[in-house]
Design a protein around this motif. Structure first.
Motif: not given
Length: 270
Positions: A16-18, A67-71, A89-90
């Motif tokens: 996520x930091x990238x 809740x990750x910002x990533x797809x 499921x997450x």
């Protein structure tokens, strides 16, 4: 175990930091098993302090991955029981193998929350995730019975979004689509799996997620996920105390010990 759980959370944060990375695939290097779930040895005659840390590390996966910002795309080539089902499921999209050959043997994966068959129960946040995924009545029965769904049934109830046969193929990792770059980013253990149809479909879906404006995609995700994530955060200490007390009960320990011994005996026969 704690190391695996913490490692997964750290990996999510690192990716996520990238800002150049907008999607990620969750897959296994073992074509027979997507994730076998929680390490049962962590629950058998556990040290109280370690059990607390273990459960906190699993809660953190829910918070970070759900809740990750990533797809996020789950490439489910093998079995996904219990916490393995939770990991799938997450993710935002789940692609499951319809069955494939491994070492001359046919593997037809299954997925589900089978905790009751181990003598334990899924925590509220995990069980409610299943409710949101497949609906109230289907989840109620599946949680009670410890149902493991084969591919077609998993697709039918909405537990996975797509199933892929071993004959299907995709050009999602062609050089023109940047497949050479994707290949370089993969861990060495995963590179042999690139031609696999499930991985090909996963690459294609990850590419679609990456093409959607990131802020809009994240805000849309949080419409359905922010409330349950915040609910766990608010109840985290209560959930930890409840789970640890439950696992330490004598009857629960008997069930877990019996299951653990059965696993060890099965492993010796292989």
């Amino acid at each position: 175990n704690i190391v695996r759980n913490t490692g997964l959370c750290n990996s999510i944060k690192e990716v996520e930091s990238n800002p150049k990375i907008q999607s990620v695939i969750l897959a296994s290097s073992n074509p027979k098993i997507f994730s076998a779930g929680n390490d049962i040895s962590e629950l058998v005659s556990p040290d109280a302090d370690r059990l607390l840390k273990f459960w906190n590390s699993l809660q953190q996966i829910y918070i970070d991955l759900y809740g990750s910002r990533l797809g996020t795309v789950a490439a489910i080539q093998g079995h996904a029981p219990a916490a393995g089902c939770f990991l799938a499921m997450a993710c935002d999209y789940r692609i499951m193998s319809a069955g494939h050959d491994v070492g001359g043997k046919r593997v037809v994966p299954t997925i589900g929350m089978n905790e009751t068959k181990l003598g334990i129960a899924a925590p509220f946040w995990m069980g409610q995730m299943l409710v949101r995924t497949i609906g109230y009545r289907q989840a109620e029965l599946a949680l009670a019975m410890g149902t493991m769904f084969p591919p077609e049934e998993a697709l039918g109830v909405g537990l996975v979004d797509e199933i892929v046969s071993s004959q299907q193929s995709s050009s999602s990792t062609d050089e023109s689509d940047g497949g050479d770059v994707l290949l370089e980013l993969l861990p060495s253990l995963m590179k042999d799996q690139v031609p696999d149809p499930v991985m090909q479909k996963a690459f294609a879906q990850a590419k679609l997620f990456a093409e959607i404006p990131s802020r809009a995609r994240l805000e849309s995700k949080l419409v359905t996920r922010e409330e349950p994530i915040q609910d766990l955060i608010a109840k985290r200490e209560e959930d930890t105390e409840s789970f640890c007390a439950f696992v330490m009960e004598e009857a629960v320990q008997r069930n877990l010990n019996a299951y653990f011994e059965a696993l060890k005996n099965r492993s010796k026969k292989k």
